[in-house]
Design a protein around this motif. Structure first.
Motif, PDB file in Angstrom:
ATOM      1  N   MET A 165       0.824  -0.998  -0.066  1.00 16.48           N
ATOM      2  CA  MET A 165      -0.035  -0.020  -0.067  1.00 16.48           C
ATOM      3  C   MET A 165       0.808   1.260  -0.005  1.00 16.48           C
ATOM      4  SD  MET A 165      -1.282   0.687   3.965  1.00 16.48           S
ATOM      5  CE  MET A 165      -1.669   2.364   3.592  1.00 16.48           C
ATOM      6  N   ASN A 166       0.256   2.271  -0.355  1.00 15.95           N
ATOM      7  CA  ASN A 166       0.919   3.640  -0.226  1.00 15.95           C
ATOM      8  C   ASN A 166       0.504   4.369   0.791  1.00 15.95           C
ATOM      9  OD1 ASN A 166       2.306   3.213  -2.696  1.00 15.95           O
ATOM     10  ND2 ASN A 166       0.456   3.996  -3.728  1.00 15.95           N
ATOM     11  N   ALA A 167       0.984   5.350   1.395  1.00 16.18           N
ATOM     12  CA  ALA A 167       0.962   5.981   2.718  1.00 16.18           C
ATOM     13  C   ALA A 167      -0.320   6.899   2.583  1.00 16.18           C
ATOM     14  CB  ALA A 167       2.066   7.255   3.003  1.00 16.18           C
ATOM     15  N   SER A 168      -0.852   7.374   1.030  1.00 17.75           N
ATOM     16  CA  SER A 168      -2.064   7.970   0.937  1.00 17.75           C
ATOM     17  C   SER A 168      -3.174   7.075   0.962  1.00 17.75           C
ATOM     18  CB  SER A 168      -1.885   8.804  -0.021  1.00 17.75           C
ATOM     19  OG  SER A 168      -1.441   8.068  -1.551  1.00 17.75           O
ATOM     20  N   ASP A 169      -3.136   5.883   1.043  1.00 15.03           N
ATOM     21  CA  ASP A 169      -4.279   4.692   0.794  1.00 15.03           C
ATOM     22  C   ASP A 169      -5.084   4.949   1.934  1.00 15.03           C
ATOM     23  OD1 ASP A 169      -3.318   4.201  -1.568  1.00 15.03           O
ATOM     24  OD2 ASP A 169      -2.345   2.196  -0.925  1.00 15.03           O
ATOM     25  N   ARG A 170      -6.467   5.376   1.782  1.00 18.60           N
ATOM     26  CA  ARG A 170      -7.153   5.528   3.045  1.00 18.60           C
ATOM     27  C   ARG A 170      -8.479   4.776   2.899  1.00 18.60           C
ATOM     28  NH1 ARG A 170      -8.105  11.371   4.567  1.00 18.60           N
ATOM     29  NH2 ARG A 170      -8.904  10.574   6.523  1.00 18.60           N
ATOM     30  N   THR A 171      -8.772   4.079   1.867  1.00 16.47           N
ATOM     31  CA  THR A 171      -9.942   3.244   1.528  1.00 16.47           C
ATOM     32  C   THR A 171      -9.570   2.016   0.799  1.00 16.47           C
ATOM     33  OG1 THR A 171     -10.472   4.084  -0.549  1.00 16.47           O
ATOM     34  CG2 THR A 171     -11.314   5.657   1.003  1.00 16.47           C
ATOM     35  N   PRO A 172     -10.530   0.994   0.923  1.00 11.71           N
ATOM     36  CA  PRO A 172     -10.209  -0.307   0.279  1.00 11.71           C
ATOM     37  C   PRO A 172      -9.920  -0.277  -1.422  1.00 11.71           C
ATOM     38  CG  PRO A 172     -11.873  -0.622   1.952  1.00 11.71           C
ATOM     39  CD  PRO A 172     -11.547   0.772   1.917  1.00 11.71           C
TER      40      PRO A 172
ATOM     41  N   CYS B 261     -18.476  -1.197  -3.760  1.00 12.83           N
ATOM     42  CA  CYS B 261     -19.192  -0.299  -2.933  1.00 12.83           C
ATOM     43  C   CYS B 261     -18.148   0.682  -2.405  1.00 12.83           C
ATOM     44  CB  CYS B 261     -19.782  -0.873  -1.632  1.00 12.83           C
ATOM     45  SG  CYS B 261     -21.254  -1.989  -2.374  1.00 12.83           S
ATOM     46  N   SER B 262     -16.756   0.398  -2.195  1.00  9.38           N
ATOM     47  CA  SER B 262     -15.909   1.193  -1.601  1.00  9.38           C
ATOM     48  C   SER B 262     -15.833   2.297  -2.585  1.00  9.38           C
ATOM     49  CB  SER B 262     -14.742   0.346  -1.207  1.00  9.38           C
ATOM     50  OG  SER B 262     -13.739   1.474  -0.914  1.00  9.38           O
ATOM     51  N   SER B 263     -15.491   1.807  -4.106  1.00  6.98           N
ATOM     52  CA  SER B 263     -15.101   2.652  -5.032  1.00  6.98           C
ATOM     53  C   SER B 263     -16.295   3.701  -5.221  1.00  6.98           C
ATOM     54  CB  SER B 263     -15.025   1.772  -6.263  1.00  6.98           C
ATOM     55  OG  SER B 263     -14.045   0.558  -6.315  1.00  6.98           O
TER      56      SER B 263
END
Length: 251
Positions: free
Chosen positions: A1-8, A83-85
């Motif tokens: 993951m990247n540090a900016s990843d905040r959702t699935p 759904c997350s998208s």
């Protein structure tokens, strides 16, 4: 993951950018003998098509609620990420009467009729086959999804601090979900490239985390097994070896 990843959905985008060809979800149903393996790219394509169905055809928008009446299955994982998208709040086993949409497998079709909004049915048959005829009151996912676009862009940016998932009676935001998944992956010793075999049902957080979110957050993959109790100890050992599993959660 990247540090900016905040959702699935962010986690999936990072996985796609890092290595689209690697396996992400390998699904077994030991009642039928089915095995399906989806690379990151293939899984992301299913998610994009499903998100386009949600947003474009069903007019779903951030804040809407969707009841998922589905077992642990690769298509359930697709719907969770779709759904997350879009920004839709997903609830496994949620009350259809309180939902804007319902997505149901064969065992949930009757209960799902209580939903006042659009209803989507999944046959859960091998190869994602359609029903012989759509169940009354439902559209058939296998009929509706193939013609959807292969790329998805939300009409409205998804707020990572908005509710993303309801599980065990608790609402989790996208940010909270990612944080939990990362903590679970670390606790299991699941490293990038690791393979987690899960026989846990998608009935609570432990099953959802093991069967999707923790491997995704860790940069690993999941071997998702339904009806694993039919395999037996020797069969399980062979699967662990053949699938190069690094972490096993059979119960």
């Amino acid at each position: 993951m990247n540090a900016s990843d905040r959702t699935p959905a962010d986690l999936l985008r990072s996985a796609l950018a890092a290595d689209p060809a690697r396996p992400l979800v390998t699904f077994y149903d030991d009642a039928t003998g089915e095995r399906v393996e989806l690379s990151v790219a293939t899984f992301a394509n299913w998610v994009a098509k499903t998100a386009n169905l949600l947003q474009g055809e069903l007019s779903a928008a951030p804040g809407d609620r969707l009841a998922l009446l589905l077992p642990a299955h690769w298509q359930t994982a697709v719907w969770l990420l779709a759904c997350s998208s879009v920004g839709v709040t997903a609830e496994l086993g949620g009350d259809p009467a309180d939902a804007d949409y319902v997505v149901a497998g064969p065992e949930g079709l009757e209960a799902g009729l209580a939903c006042p909004g659009d209803r989507i049915a999944l046959s859960l048959a091998p190869l994602g086959r359609r029903f012989p005829a759509p169940p009354a009151g439902y559209a058939d996912y296998a009929v509706e999804v193939p013609g959807q676009g292969d790329r998805f862009a939300p009409f409205v940016p998804v707020d990572p601090d908005a509710p993303a998932l309801v599980v065990d009676g608790t609402e989790l935001t996208g940010t909270q979900l990612v944080e939990r998944a990362l903590a679970d992956a670390a606790g299991l010793g699941l490293a990038p490239g690791g393979r987690l075999l899960s026989g846990r049902p998608y009935e609570g957080w432990s099953g959802l985390s093991a069967g999707l979110y923790a491997p995704l957050a860790a940069g690993g993959s999941v071997v998702l097994c339904r009806n694993l109790d039919r395999l037996g100890a020797e069969g399980l050992a062979k699967r662990v070896e053949s699938e190069r599993v690094t972490v096993t959660l059979a119960d």
